[in-house]
Design a protein around this motif. Structure first.
Motif, mmCIF file in Angstrom:
data_model
loop_
_atom_site.group_PDB
_atom_site.id
_atom_site.type_symbol
_atom_site.label_atom_id
_atom_site.label_comp_id
_atom_site.label_asym_id
_atom_site.label_seq_id
_atom_site.Cartn_x
_atom_site.Cartn_y
_atom_site.Cartn_z
ATOM 1 N N VAL A 77 6.981 31.659 14.109
ATOM 2 C CA VAL A 77 6.177 30.370 15.005
ATOM 3 C C VAL A 77 5.668 29.462 14.599
ATOM 4 C CG1 VAL A 77 4.632 31.343 16.512
ATOM 5 C CG2 VAL A 77 6.154 33.183 16.313
ATOM 6 N N LYS A 78 5.535 28.917 15.408
ATOM 7 C CA LYS A 78 5.169 27.107 15.532
ATOM 8 C C LYS A 78 4.022 26.946 15.646
ATOM 9 C CE LYS A 78 9.115 26.145 12.902
ATOM 10 N NZ LYS A 78 8.316 26.421 11.508
ATOM 11 N N ILE A 79 2.604 26.578 15.039
ATOM 12 C CA ILE A 79 1.254 26.209 15.585
ATOM 13 C C ILE A 79 0.514 25.312 15.409
ATOM 14 C CG2 ILE A 79 -1.029 26.523 15.148
ATOM 15 C CD1 ILE A 79 -0.550 29.212 14.377
ATOM 16 N N LYS A 80 0.326 24.399 16.204
ATOM 17 C CA LYS A 80 0.606 22.734 15.965
ATOM 18 C C LYS A 80 0.029 22.079 17.179
ATOM 19 C CE LYS A 80 3.278 18.274 15.277
ATOM 20 N NZ LYS A 80 4.518 17.929 14.611
ATOM 21 N N LEU A 81 -1.161 21.171 16.947
ATOM 22 C CA LEU A 81 -2.127 20.449 17.882
ATOM 23 C C LEU A 81 -1.688 19.065 18.302
ATOM 24 C CD1 LEU A 81 -4.746 21.026 19.471
ATOM 25 C CD2 LEU A 81 -6.019 19.737 17.832
ATOM 26 N N LEU A 82 -0.705 19.518 19.061
ATOM 27 C CA LEU A 82 -0.390 17.724 20.324
ATOM 28 C C LEU A 82 -1.072 17.241 20.617
ATOM 29 C CD1 LEU A 82 3.345 19.583 21.162
ATOM 30 C CD2 LEU A 82 2.757 18.403 19.236
ATOM 31 N N ASN A 83 -2.000 18.407 21.222
ATOM 32 C CA ASN A 83 -2.679 17.334 22.325
ATOM 33 C C ASN A 83 -4.601 17.925 22.783
ATOM 34 O OD1 ASN A 83 -1.488 18.448 24.006
ATOM 35 N ND2 ASN A 83 -2.765 16.964 25.923
#
Length: 496
Positions: free
Chosen positions: A209-215
Motif C-alpha cells: 500500500v502506498k501513502i502519498k499526499l497529492l493535494n
C-alpha cells in the motif's frame, strides 16, 4: 476458505479468549494489586479513555473509504486519502498530548478528596503512560483499518489473538514477581508499539500500500468528517455511559468503590459480548432487506426470528446468573465483592431488551437514520449521568447503577415507538412472539434452580454441578415447549 470466513472464525476465537482469559485473569489481578490499586488502575484507564473520543470515528471511516477507492480502482485517491487521514491524526495526537498534559497537572485538584498522596503519585505515572499509549494508538489504528478495507481480515485478527495471549502471560509473570499497576500499563504500551510496527510492515511490505499526499483537499476532509461524525456520536455515548460512573465514584467516593463497580461492568460486558457474537452473524442481512424494499411483515418476521434466538440464550445466562452469580463472584474474586453481584444483575436486566432488538438498530444504520437515535441516547444518558452524579455522594455506586439502568431502559422504550412508527416493525407482535412462552419456562427454571442451589454447597465443584443441572432443566423445557420447527432445525444444524 475465504478471508471473510477465516476472519469470522478468528473474531469468535477472540471473543472466546477474551472472555475466558478475562474471567481467569481478573481475580488474579485484583488479589495481586489489592482492591484499592485495582480501582486506581481502572479509574485512570477510564479517565484517559475519554481522550480516545478524539478519534472522531476515523478508524471506521478508513475501512469504508479504502474499500470504496478499491472498488473504483482509484489508487491516487486512496494514496491521497490515507495521507490526509494521517495528517488529521497527527493534529489529533497533538491535542491528545495537550489534553493529557492539562489532566496531569490537575490530577491533584480532580482527585484530592478520593485519593491518598501515594495514590496520587502513582496516578500521575499511570497518566503519563496512558496518554503516551493513546497518542500512538490513534494514528497506529490506521494500518488495521487499511487491512480491513482490503478485506485482509486474517493477519490483524491473528496478531491481536497472539498479542492477547502474550499480554496475559506477561501480566501474570510481572505480578508474580511483585509488579504493580504501572507494570501492567508498561506491558500494554510496549505490546501496543510492537503491534503497530508489525501492522505497518504488513501494510507497506506485504500489501504494498502506498501513502502519498497529492493535494490537500478541503472537500475530502469535509466528506471524511460528515461520515465519521455519527460514528463519533455513538462512540461518545458508549464512553459516557458506564465509564463516567467509574469517574464519578473515583472523584466523589473511593478507589474501592470503583473496583466493586468495575467487576459488575466487566461481567455485564461479557453478557453483551455474548449477544454481539450472535448479532454479527445475522445483522448484515438488514442492509440487504432495506435495499430490496422489504415490507412490514418481512422485516418483522426476521426481527422476530433473531429476537427469539437471542431471548432464549440471554434469558438462560440471565437466569443462571441470578441463581448462581453470587456464588460465582464469591469464588471468583471474594465475598467482599457481593455488591458486584447485585450491580451485574441490575445492568444485565437493563441490557436484555436492547440486545434482543439489535436488528432494529442495524436497520437504523442501513437506512441512514442516525440523527434521531443519537439524540435520544445522548439526552437520556446525559440525564442518567446527571442524576447519578447528584445522588452518588449519598448512595454511592447504587445511585450510578440504578440511574444509568433506568434511563437506559427509558431510551429503549422511546426507540421502540420509533421502531414501530418509522422502521415499519410490528413491535407489539414482536413482544408476543418473543417473550410469550419463554416467560413460563423462565419461572419454572428459576424455581427449579432455587432448589438446586439450596441443596448443594458453594465450592467450584458444586457450582459446576449446579450450572449443569440448571442448563439441562432450562434447555429441555425450552426445546420441548418454546422452540418452533425452524429453531429446532437451526439448533440441529448448529450441533452438526
Amino acid at each position: 476458505m475465504s478471508q471473510l470466513k477465516k476472519g469470522a472464525i478468528l473474531s469468535y476465537t477472540t471473543i472466546f479468549l477474551t472472555n475466558i482469559i478475562g474471567l481467569l485473569l481478573t481475580p488474579f489481578i485484583i488479589r495481586s494489586l489489592g482492591q484499592s490499586e485495582y480501582g486506581l488502575y481502572i479509574l485512570l484507564g477510564s479517565f484517559v479513555g475519554y481522550i480516545s473520543l478524539l478519534d472522531f470515528g476515523l478508524s471506521n471511516t478508513i475501512v469504508r473509504f479504502v474499500a470504496k477507492y478499491r472498488a473504483n480502482n482509484d489508487k491516487n485517491g486512496e494514496k491521497n486519502f490515507l495521507a490526509t487521514v494521517l495528517i488529521i491524526y497527527a493534529v489529533i495526537s497533538c491535542f491528545v498530548f495537550l489534553i493529557g498534559t492539562v489532566g496531569y497537572y490537575n490530577l491533584d485538584t480532580i482527585f484530592d478528596k478520593s485519593l491518598t498522596p501515594e495514590e496520587l503519585d502513582k496516578a500521575k505515572i499511570l497518566m503519563i503512560l496512558f496518554v503516551f499509549n493513546m497518542t500512538i494508538s490513534l494514528p497506529g489504528g490506521t494500518f488495521a483499518g487499511i487491512c480491513s478495507g482490503y478485506e485482509q481480515f486474517v493477519f490483524p485478527r491473528a496478531v491481536n489473538i497472539v498479542r492477547y495471549i502474550i499480554r496475559s502471560a506477561l501480566v501474570v509473570i510481572v505480578l508474580i514477581y511483585g509488579g504493580d499497576s504501572i507494570s501492567i500499563v508498561i506491558v500494554d504500551t510496549s505490546l501496543n508499539v510492537l503491534i503497530i510496527l508489525v501492522n505497518m510492515f504488513f501494510v507497506f511490505k506485504i500489501m504494498k500500500v502506498k501513502i502519498k499526499l497529492l493535494n490537500f483537499n478541503k472537500k475530502l476532509i469535509k466528506k471524511i468528517f460528515s461520515y465519521s461524525v455519527w460514528i463519533f456520536v455513538f462512540a461518545m455515548i458508549g464512553e459516557l455511559f458506564w465509564k463516567s460512573g467509574q469517574m464519578i465514584m473515583g472523584i466523589a467516593i473511593s478507589t474501592e468503590a470503583v473496583a466493586i463497580f468495575a467487576v459488575g461492568i466487566t461481567l455485564s460486558g461479557y453478557f453483551g459480548a455474548f449477544a454481539g457474537a450472535i448479532n454479527s452473524v445475522f445483522l448484515p442481512r438488514a442492509t440487504f432487506m432495506v435495499e430490496n424494499n422489504s415490507n412490514r411483515i418481512e422485516l418483522t418476521d426476521f426481527f422476530i426470528k433473531l429476537g427469539r434466538i437471542l431471548t432464549f440464550l440471554l434469558m438462560y445466562v440471565w437466569a443462571g446468573f441470578i441463581l448462581f452469580g453470587k456464588n460465582f463472584i464469591e469464588l471468583w474474586v471474594g465475598d467482599e465483592y457481593y455488591d458486584s453481584y447485585l450491580i451485574t444483575v441490575i445492568i444485565m436486566t437493563a441490557y436484555i431488551l436492547p440486545l434482543v432488538q439489535n436488528f432494529a438498530n442495524s436497520l437504523i444504520e442501513a437506512t441512514g437514520r442516525f440523527k434521531y437515535k443519537a439524540k435520544v441516547y445522548f439526552i437520556t444518558i446525559s440525564l442518567g449521568i446527571i442524576v447519578g452524579s447528584l445522588l452518588s455522594p449519598y448512595y454511592g455506586y447504587w445511585a450510578i447503577t440504578w440511574s444509568y439502568s433506568i434511563f437506559w431502559v427509558i431510551s429503549q422504550i422511546i426507540m421502540n415507538i420509533y421502531f414501530d412508527n418509522t422502521l415499519n416493525l410490528d413491535i407489539i407482535f414482536f413482544f408476543k412472539q418473543t417473550f410469550g412462552k419463554i416467560f413460563f419456562v423462565l419461572v419454572i427454571s428459576l424455581c427449579g434452580g432455587y432448589f438446586i442451589d439450596l441443596f448443594l454447597g458453594n465450592t467450584w465443584s458444586y457450582f459446576i454441578i449446579k450450572a449443569i443441572l440448571f442448563s439441562v432443566l432450562y434447555l429441555s423445557l425450552t426445546y420441548f415447549f418454546v422452540l418452533n420447527h425452524y429453531e429446532k432445525r437451526l439448533l440441529l444444524k448448529f450441533k452438526k
